[in-house]
Motif scaffolding. Structure first.
Motif, PDB file in Angstrom:
ATOM      1  N   SER A   1       0.815  -1.212   0.000  1.00  9.79           N
ATOM      2  CA  SER A   1       0.000   0.000   0.000  1.00  9.79           C
ATOM      3  C   SER A   1       0.849   1.263   0.000  1.00  9.79           C
ATOM      4  N   SER A   2       2.159   1.115  -0.040  1.00  9.61           N
ATOM      5  CA  SER A   2       3.061   2.257   0.019  1.00  9.61           C
ATOM      6  C   SER A   2       3.083   3.014  -1.317  1.00  9.61           C
ATOM      7  N   PRO A   3       3.248   4.343  -1.280  1.00 11.34           N
ATOM      8  CA  PRO A   3       3.387   5.096  -2.546  1.00 11.34           C
ATOM      9  C   PRO A   3       4.668   4.770  -3.295  1.00 11.34           C
ATOM     10  N   TYR A   4       5.547   3.981  -2.680  1.00  9.62           N
ATOM     11  CA  TYR A   4       6.816   3.616  -3.312  1.00  9.62           C
ATOM     12  C   TYR A   4       6.819   2.160  -3.785  1.00  9.62           C
ATOM     13  N   TYR A   5       5.650   1.511  -3.719  1.00 11.02           N
ATOM     14  CA  TYR A   5       5.562   0.127  -4.187  1.00 11.02           C
ATOM     15  C   TYR A   5       5.741   0.069  -5.705  1.00 11.02           C
ATOM     16  N   TYR A   6       5.086   0.998  -6.417  1.00  8.36           N
ATOM     17  CA  TYR A   6       5.290   1.114  -7.856  1.00  8.36           C
ATOM     18  C   TYR A   6       6.430   2.091  -8.107  1.00  8.36           C
ATOM     19  N   LEU A   7       7.371   1.684  -8.938  1.00  9.12           N
ATOM     20  CA  LEU A   7       8.530   2.526  -9.220  1.00  9.12           C
ATOM     21  C   LEU A   7       8.222   3.489 -10.359  1.00  9.12           C
ATOM     22  N   GLN A   8       8.743   4.696 -10.220  1.00 10.73           N
ATOM     23  CA  GLN A   8       8.652   5.673 -11.293  1.00 10.73           C
ATOM     24  C   GLN A   8       9.887   5.530 -12.184  1.00 10.73           C
ATOM     25  N   GLN A   9       9.804   6.086 -13.400  1.00 11.62           N
ATOM     26  CA  GLN A   9      10.943   6.039 -14.299  1.00 11.62           C
ATOM     27  C   GLN A   9      12.140   6.739 -13.662  1.00 11.62           C
ATOM     28  N   ASN A  10      13.298   6.115 -13.853  1.00 12.04           N
ATOM     29  CA  ASN A  10      14.590   6.601 -13.349  1.00 12.04           C
ATOM     30  C   ASN A  10      14.758   6.443 -11.842  1.00 12.04           C
ATOM     31  N   ASP A  11      13.883   5.705 -11.170  1.00 13.65           N
ATOM     32  CA  ASP A  11      14.093   5.382  -9.753  1.00 13.65           C
ATOM     33  C   ASP A  11      15.336   4.513  -9.600  1.00 13.65           C
ATOM     34  N   ILE A  12      16.011   4.669  -8.452  1.00 13.46           N
ATOM     35  CA  ILE A  12      17.182   3.851  -8.137  1.00 13.46           C
ATOM     36  C   ILE A  12      16.901   3.099  -6.831  1.00 13.46           C
ATOM     37  N   VAL A  13      17.021   1.785  -6.863  1.00 13.03           N
ATOM     38  CA  VAL A  13      16.824   0.933  -5.685  1.00 13.03           C
ATOM     39  C   VAL A  13      18.193   0.451  -5.217  1.00 13.03           C
ATOM     40  N   TYR A  14      18.491   0.701  -3.945  1.00 10.08           N
ATOM     41  CA  TYR A  14      19.781   0.278  -3.388  1.00 10.08           C
ATOM     42  C   TYR A  14      19.540  -0.643  -2.198  1.00 10.08           C
ATOM     43  N   VAL A  15      20.083  -1.856  -2.274  1.00  9.04           N
ATOM     44  CA  VAL A  15      19.949  -2.837  -1.201  1.00  9.04           C
ATOM     45  C   VAL A  15      21.186  -2.761  -0.311  1.00  9.04           C
ATOM     46  N   THR A  16      21.002  -2.399   0.949  1.00  8.87           N
ATOM     47  CA  THR A  16      22.100  -2.207   1.891  1.00  8.87           C
ATOM     48  C   THR A  16      22.688  -3.548   2.320  1.00  8.87           C
ATOM     49  N   PRO A  17      24.019  -3.718   2.343  1.00 14.62           N
ATOM     50  CA  PRO A  17      24.625  -4.956   2.837  1.00 14.62           C
ATOM     51  C   PRO A  17      24.530  -5.027   4.357  1.00 14.62           C
ATOM     52  N   ASN A  18      24.422  -6.236   4.884  1.00 12.06           N
ATOM     53  CA  ASN A  18      24.341  -6.398   6.339  1.00 12.06           C
ATOM     54  C   ASN A  18      25.734  -6.435   6.963  1.00 12.06           C
ATOM     55  N   LYS A  19      25.787  -6.566   8.279  1.00  8.81           N
ATOM     56  CA  LYS A  19      27.058  -6.530   9.006  1.00  8.81           C
ATOM     57  C   LYS A  19      27.965  -7.702   8.634  1.00  8.81           C
ATOM     58  N   VAL A  20      27.349  -8.854   8.345  1.00  7.29           N
ATOM     59  CA  VAL A  20      28.144 -10.032   7.995  1.00  7.29           C
ATOM     60  C   VAL A  20      28.954  -9.758   6.727  1.00  7.29           C
ATOM     61  N   LYS A  21      28.317  -9.130   5.728  1.00  9.79           N
ATOM     62  CA  LYS A  21      29.020  -8.822   4.481  1.00  9.79           C
ATOM     63  C   LYS A  21      30.153  -7.822   4.748  1.00  9.79           C
ATOM     64  N   ALA A  22      29.863  -6.831   5.586  1.00  7.96           N
ATOM     65  CA  ALA A  22      30.895  -5.838   5.910  1.00  7.96           C
ATOM     66  C   ALA A  22      32.081  -6.491   6.610  1.00  7.96           C
ATOM     67  N   GLN A  23      31.792  -7.400   7.548  1.00  4.48           N
ATOM     68  CA  GLN A  23      32.859  -8.087   8.263  1.00  4.48           C
ATOM     69  C   GLN A  23      33.659  -8.980   7.333  1.00  4.48           C
ATOM     70  N   ASN A  24      32.957  -9.691   6.443  1.00  7.94           N
ATOM     71  CA  ASN A  24      33.639 -10.570   5.493  1.00  7.94           C
ATOM     72  C   ASN A  24      34.544  -9.771   4.560  1.00  7.94           C
ATOM     73  N   SER A  25      34.045  -8.604   4.156  1.00  5.25           N
ATOM     74  CA  SER A  25      34.846  -7.746   3.290  1.00  5.25           C
ATOM     75  C   SER A  25      36.105  -7.278   3.998  1.00  5.25           C
ATOM     76  N   SER A  26      35.938  -6.926   5.280  1.00  2.88           N
ATOM     77  CA  SER A  26      37.090  -6.474   6.068  1.00  2.88           C
ATOM     78  C   SER A  26      38.092  -7.605   6.262  1.00  2.88           C
ATOM     79  N   VAL A  27      37.569  -8.798   6.587  1.00  2.84           N
ATOM     80  CA  VAL A  27      38.446  -9.961   6.795  1.00  2.84           C
ATOM     81  C   VAL A  27      39.183 -10.303   5.512  1.00  2.84           C
TER      82      VAL A  27
END
Length: 264
Positions: free
Chosen positions: A212-238
């Motif tokens: 029901s969110s106004p952001y459920y349907y994407l408008q043209q030129n929208d950018i969706v960014y999926v944030t990495p979790n802490k595990v990915k950050a730690q793995n990257s650091s390791v």
């Protein structure tokens, strides 16, 4: 005996951690209790500045409709053995003020309108130039409707939407869905309005209210960014530290070998 006392609590912690992390993965966790009555609507994209439009006018009298169909000749085709092949429809670029220049009619303000609203407006403006019995048909399309998905997804990229309508879930599906390292409760949507104002919205895919969110349907030129979790950050650091250690160790071994060969 002491080992058992240590191992059993560790196993319990691991099991509890796995149960806790499992709750962060599924989408629509409250689907049974959420009220989705507000989602009963059909979405229609609105025209934005810098959109490219194709506009076709049809009528029973082809000659009457021809002046309103801007065409451009295509380059030479060896197969056709002619200088120009079948002409193509000219696209209209919407300027920063939301206007286009339409044949005979002149400047039209289409920014913020839906395709249906634009079609009705153009139809009303060109009808006086045709016979009284003529009812022109106007078709508007947005061939350049695009959205981008990046971050913790399997196949990040920019995707062209052929039907000019896409939900955030469909966009993520085209990108191969979130990886196990993607935060379902912290998906960011970057959106630019008709005035050039950019906003960032945080979405929680675990909550069924997103439908029901106004952001459920994407408008043209929208950018969706999926944030990495802490595990990915730690793995990257390791991983970075491991690479540095291996490089330093290799250099040290090489220097030791060189000194040994010199001094022996």
């Amino acid at each position: 005996m002491n080992c058992k006392k240590i191992i059993l609590p560790l196993m319990a912690i691991v099991l509890l951690a796995s149960c806790g992390s499992q709750k962060d993965v599924p989408y629509f966790q409250n689907a049974q209790t959420v009220d989705l009555s507000g989602s009963q609507m059909l979405y229609d994209a609105r025209i934005m500045p810098k959109d490219q439009l194709t506009i076709t006018v049809s009528a029973s009298d082809d000659k009457a409709a021809a002046p309103f169909n801007m065409t451009v000749p295509t380059p030479y085709s060896a197969a056709s053995r002619s200088t120009y092949s079948q002409p193509m429809l000219q696209t209209y670029l919407v300027d920063n003020d939301g206007n286009i220049n339409f044949p005979i009619i002149g400047q039209l303000h289409v920014g913020g309108l839906t395709k249906a609203e634009t079609e009705n407006m153009i139809q009303a403006k060109i009808k006086p130039y045709m016979a009284a019995a003529e009812t022109p048909i106007v078709t508007v399309r947005m061939p350049g409707y695009q959205v981008s998905v990046m971050g913790e997804v399997a196949r990040p990229g920019t995707f062209t939407v052929s039907r000019e309508k896409i939900t955030i879930l469909e966009a993520l599906a085209q990108a191969g869905d979130l990886t196990i390292y993607g935060m379902r409760d912290n998906v960011k949507l970057v959106r630019e309005d008709a005035n050039g104002k950019k906003t960032i919205h945080e979405l929680d895919l675990r909550d069924a209210n997103i439908i029901s969110s106004p952001y459920y349907y994407l408008q043209q030129n929208d950018i969706v960014y999926v944030t990495p979790n802490k595990v990915k950050a730690q793995n990257s650091s390791v991983g970075s530290m491991t690479t540095l250690w291996f490089s330093a160790t290799s250099i040290l071994i090489s220097l030791t070998s060189l000194l040994y060969n010199i001094l022996k």
